[in-house]
Design a protein around this motif. Structure first.
Motif, PDB file in Angstrom:
ATOM      1  N   HIS A  11      17.449 -22.614  15.187  1.00 25.11           N
ATOM      2  CA  HIS A  11      16.325 -23.591  15.538  1.00 25.11           C
ATOM      3  C   HIS A  11      16.227 -24.538  14.349  1.00 25.11           C
ATOM      4  N   SER A  12      16.439 -24.150  13.009  1.00 26.77           N
ATOM      5  CA  SER A  12      16.466 -25.306  11.944  1.00 26.77           C
ATOM      6  C   SER A  12      17.808 -25.748  11.525  1.00 26.77           C
ATOM      7  N   ALA A  13      18.870 -25.282  12.088  1.00 28.74           N
ATOM      8  CA  ALA A  13      20.253 -25.643  11.662  1.00 28.74           C
ATOM      9  C   ALA A  13      20.417 -27.179  12.223  1.00 28.74           C
ATOM     10  N   THR A  14      21.204 -27.748  11.692  1.00 33.07           N
ATOM     11  CA  THR A  14      21.926 -29.253  11.989  1.00 33.07           C
ATOM     12  C   THR A  14      23.035 -28.993  12.695  1.00 33.07           C
ATOM     13  N   TYR A  15      23.483 -30.134  13.369  1.00 35.65           N
ATOM     14  CA  TYR A  15      24.918 -29.857  14.248  1.00 35.65           C
ATOM     15  C   TYR A  15      25.883 -29.808  13.256  1.00 35.65           C
ATOM     16  N   LYS A  16      25.898 -30.502  12.246  1.00 32.09           N
ATOM     17  CA  LYS A  16      27.056 -30.358  11.261  1.00 32.09           C
ATOM     18  C   LYS A  16      27.016 -28.864  10.634  1.00 32.09           C
ATOM     19  N   GLN A  17      26.039 -28.134  10.396  1.00 29.89           N
ATOM     20  CA  GLN A  17      25.840 -26.623   9.933  1.00 29.89           C
ATOM     21  C   GLN A  17      26.569 -25.907  11.084  1.00 29.89           C
ATOM     22  N   ALA A  18      26.318 -26.201  12.097  1.00 31.66           N
ATOM     23  CA  ALA A  18      26.629 -25.399  13.385  1.00 31.66           C
ATOM     24  C   ALA A  18      27.932 -25.250  13.610  1.00 31.66           C
ATOM     25  N   MET A  19      28.633 -26.649  13.384  1.00 34.06           N
ATOM     26  CA  MET A  19      30.200 -26.860  13.478  1.00 34.06           C
ATOM     27  C   MET A  19      30.813 -26.188  12.343  1.00 34.06           C
ATOM     28  N   GLU A  20      30.321 -26.345  11.245  1.00 34.77           N
ATOM     29  CA  GLU A  20      30.883 -25.564  10.095  1.00 34.77           C
ATOM     30  C   GLU A  20      31.009 -24.029  10.253  1.00 34.77           C
ATOM     31  N   LEU A  21      29.924 -23.372  10.700  1.00 32.78           N
ATOM     32  CA  LEU A  21      29.767 -21.917  11.145  1.00 32.78           C
ATOM     33  C   LEU A  21      30.715 -21.461  12.314  1.00 32.78           C
ATOM     34  N   ALA A  60      24.892  -9.640   7.959  1.00 30.49           N
ATOM     35  CA  ALA A  60      26.229  -9.598   8.791  1.00 30.49           C
ATOM     36  C   ALA A  60      27.052 -10.669   8.324  1.00 30.49           C
ATOM     37  N   ASN A  61      26.623 -12.051   8.040  1.00 27.91           N
ATOM     38  CA  ASN A  61      27.240 -13.130   7.702  1.00 27.91           C
ATOM     39  C   ASN A  61      27.748 -13.045   6.188  1.00 27.91           C
ATOM     40  N   GLU A  62      26.999 -12.285   5.484  1.00 28.11           N
ATOM     41  CA  GLU A  62      27.518 -12.261   4.105  1.00 28.11           C
ATOM     42  C   GLU A  62      28.913 -11.409   4.145  1.00 28.11           C
ATOM     43  N   SER A  63      29.036 -10.785   5.164  1.00 29.64           N
ATOM     44  CA  SER A  63      30.290  -9.854   5.189  1.00 29.64           C
ATOM     45  C   SER A  63      31.314 -10.652   5.690  1.00 29.64           C
ATOM     46  N   GLY A  64      31.176 -11.908   6.076  1.00 30.28           N
ATOM     47  CA  GLY A  64      32.295 -12.899   6.661  1.00 30.28           C
ATOM     48  C   GLY A  64      32.125 -13.179   7.972  1.00 30.28           C
ATOM     49  N   CYS A  65      31.003 -12.498   8.853  1.00 32.12           N
ATOM     50  CA  CYS A  65      30.924 -12.853  10.124  1.00 32.12           C
ATOM     51  C   CYS A  65      30.531 -14.184  10.492  1.00 32.12           C
ATOM     52  N   ARG A  66      30.660 -14.572  11.967  1.00 32.83           N
ATOM     53  CA  ARG A  66      30.108 -15.922  12.266  1.00 32.83           C
ATOM     54  C   ARG A  66      29.184 -15.854  13.300  1.00 32.83           C
ATOM     55  N   CYS A  67      28.129 -15.204  12.953  1.00 32.83           N
ATOM     56  CA  CYS A  67      26.970 -14.807  13.967  1.00 32.83           C
ATOM     57  C   CYS A  67      25.933 -16.154  14.026  1.00 32.83           C
ATOM     58  N   VAL A  68      25.053 -16.335  14.949  1.00 27.93           N
ATOM     59  CA  VAL A  68      24.240 -17.498  14.851  1.00 27.93           C
ATOM     60  C   VAL A  68      22.804 -16.754  15.738  1.00 27.93           C
ATOM     61  N   LEU A  69      21.707 -17.059  15.226  1.00 32.51           N
ATOM     62  CA  LEU A  69      20.539 -16.735  15.782  1.00 32.51           C
ATOM     63  C   LEU A  69      19.963 -17.826  16.650  1.00 32.51           C
ATOM     64  N   LEU A  70      19.862 -17.431  17.827  1.00 27.10           N
ATOM     65  CA  LEU A  70      19.191 -18.157  18.833  1.00 27.10           C
ATOM     66  C   LEU A  70      17.851 -18.458  18.392  1.00 27.10           C
TER      67      LEU A  70
END
Length: 260
Positions: A11-21, A60-70
């Motif tokens: 909800h608050s991330a940018t497209y660049k951030q999403a691509m990096e994740l 979870a992402n602190e453990s290296g996961c690539r989860c996103v919250l919708l």
């Protein structure tokens, strides 16, 4: 000015951030818009689901996961609460359509696992999940947020299931300025005149909410505290984060992570 919002909150991330994740797992909070006693906001279920999802994804992402919250879905099944003011009911067929569109969107972008994080007792997604998985190559997990851990030992009155001490404590922790404790009632439930129907294991019937309670609350909220709410949320995060870690790291065919 730099953006300091986390890349895992869409909800608050940018497209660049999403691509990096580049997430491979999405978490979809799902709540409801309904009255919660005289003292809690209509968005209580949404806030609970979104906050739990954000904290668990962060862990979870602190453990290296690539989860996103919708972004959270704010409407739930509220058929028997439509006597209230501005309560919004979303029918099962509409929820199915929303879930199907979310799944279709995700798989087109390489995200093949979805956790549906529900925090409204009136919602039931299991049949929908089976149908959606039949039509899309995605693995969907339903999580009932309030059942993730036993928190009864933290509560003075663990009874009731709506706008009670449990929910009030969580909201005092998350959004204290939205809680009006001076307006809180006792949360008394109407005694059942049909005890076999009401208390036999395995028997269920919808509750007419207007008849069930005076102020829409079930369970005494008056012993709620923000400290209890923080402890409750921590137990839930501790339970949910490992599920996300395990699912995010699963390889295709790691039973039960099987996509037909």
């Amino acid at each position: 000015m730099t953006c300091d919002t986390p890349n895992y909150v869409l909800h608050s991330a940018t497209y660049k951030q999403a691509m990096e994740l580049r997430p491979n797992l999405a978490v979809l909070p799902w709540g409801a818009t309904e009255a919660h006693g005289y003292h809690l906001p209509y968005g209580t279920d949404v806030e609970e689901a979104a906050a739990l999802g954000e904290r668990a994804v962060a862990r979870a992402n602190e453990s290296g996961c690539r989860c996103v919250l919708l972004p959270a879905v704010p409407f739930g099944a509220n058929h028997t609460q439509l006597y209230q003011v501005a309560t919004i009911n979303m029918r099962a067929r509409t929820q199915h359509a929303v879930l199907d569109d979310v799944a279709d969107s995700l798989v087109r972008q390489g995200i093949d696992r979805l956790v549906l994080l529900n925090f409204h007792g009136g919602n039931e997604f299991k049949p929908m999940i089976r149908d959606v998985m039949l039509g899309h190559p995605i693995f969907i997990v339903q999580v009932s947020g309030w059942n993730l851990a036993d928190v009864s030992d933290l509560l003075t009155d663990p009874g009731g299931d709506h706008a009670n001490e449990f929910e009030t404590s969580i909201m005092l922790h998350l959004r204290p300025h939205w809680v009006r404790m001076a307006d809180a009632g006792e949360g008394r439930a109407t005694p059942s005149r049909l005890p076999a129907l009401s208390s036999t294991p395995g028997v269920w019937a919808p509750r007419d909410w207007r008849s069930a309670t005076e102020d829409t609350g079930l369970g005494d909220p008056r012993s709620a505290t923000a400290e209890k709410g923080m402890a409750i949320m921590e137990r839930f995060v501790n339970a949910l984060a490992p599920v996300l870690v395990e699912l995010a790291g699963a390889r295709a065919g790691d039973f039960p992570f099987v996509i037909s």
